[in-house]
Design a protein around this motif. Structure first.
Motif, mmCIF file in Angstrom:
data_model
loop_
_atom_site.group_PDB
_atom_site.id
_atom_site.type_symbol
_atom_site.label_atom_id
_atom_site.label_comp_id
_atom_site.label_asym_id
_atom_site.label_seq_id
_atom_site.Cartn_x
_atom_site.Cartn_y
_atom_site.Cartn_z
ATOM 1 N N SER A 166 0.844 -1.186 0.000
ATOM 2 C CA SER A 166 0.000 0.000 0.000
ATOM 3 C C SER A 166 0.882 1.239 0.000
ATOM 4 O O SER A 166 1.771 1.369 0.839
ATOM 5 C CB SER A 166 -0.902 0.036 1.236
ATOM 6 O OG SER A 166 -1.769 -1.071 1.244
ATOM 7 N N GLN B 269 -8.026 -2.295 -1.628
ATOM 8 C CA GLN B 269 -6.900 -1.387 -1.823
ATOM 9 C C GLN B 269 -6.900 -0.275 -0.773
ATOM 10 O O GLN B 269 -7.953 0.114 -0.275
ATOM 11 C CB GLN B 269 -6.947 -0.761 -3.216
ATOM 12 C CG GLN B 269 -6.936 -1.782 -4.332
ATOM 13 C CD GLN B 269 -5.701 -2.665 -4.291
ATOM 14 O OE1 GLN B 269 -4.584 -2.172 -4.161
ATOM 15 N NE2 GLN B 269 -5.891 -3.962 -4.394
ATOM 16 N N LYS B 270 -5.699 0.238 -0.504
ATOM 17 C CA LYS B 270 -5.558 1.248 0.533
ATOM 18 C C LYS B 270 -4.501 2.262 0.102
ATOM 19 O O LYS B 270 -3.438 1.894 -0.385
ATOM 20 C CB LYS B 270 -5.116 0.549 1.818
ATOM 21 C CG LYS B 270 -4.990 1.411 3.021
ATOM 22 C CD LYS B 270 -4.392 0.656 4.196
ATOM 23 C CE LYS B 270 -5.265 -0.517 4.626
ATOM 24 N NZ LYS B 270 -4.786 -1.127 5.887
#
Length: 135
Positions: A4, A60-61
């Motif tokens: 990430s 997702q981040k």
């Protein structure tokens, strides 16, 4: 295991993440330096700044923070990559990221994607956006 991106800002993390949230949607969390219990505050002017920002979109981040003066360096050698599900979506996101920023590579065809482009947003973050190939 996931990777990430964690991006650093020079005092405008909150504005950047609110902006990204308006473009991408998802769940936004912002924690200020003043929220941290028992933490040695780096500098008094940091109290209202963002210690941790998180924008979660599905699996997702995107994470970020305001850096102290001693730690901040402008983005260099790394960019954030994002992939759209459709050409309409990539055009919308690219235009939003370019608003107030700078297009480095206009949206164009590439052998690996129907469209891709490079844009530096108004916060200095460089994005490589592309579109998934239709199935």
């Amino acid at each position: 295991m996931n990777f990430s991106p964690f991006v650093m800002f020079d005092g405008d993390c909150e504005a950047a993440f609110v902006y990204y949230h308006s473009i991408f949607g998802g769940e936004l969390e912002l924690l200020r330096y003043s929220d941290a219990p028992l933490m040695d505050k780096p500098e008094a002017q940091m109290d209202n700044k963002i210690l941790y920002a998180e924008l979660v979109i599905g699996p997702q981040k995107l994470m970020g923070s305001d850096a102290t003066d001693r730690l901040y360096q402008p983005q260099q050698g790394v960019l954030v990559a994002w992939q759209a599900d459709s050409e309409d979506e990539i055009e919308r996101v690219f235009a939003a990221l370019a608003d107030g920023g700078m297009v480095r590579q206009a949206l164009t065809y590439a052998f690996w994607t129907p469209k891709y482009g490079l844009v530096e947003d108004k916060f200095g973050m460089v994005w490589l956006v592309s579109c998934r190939k239709p199935a």
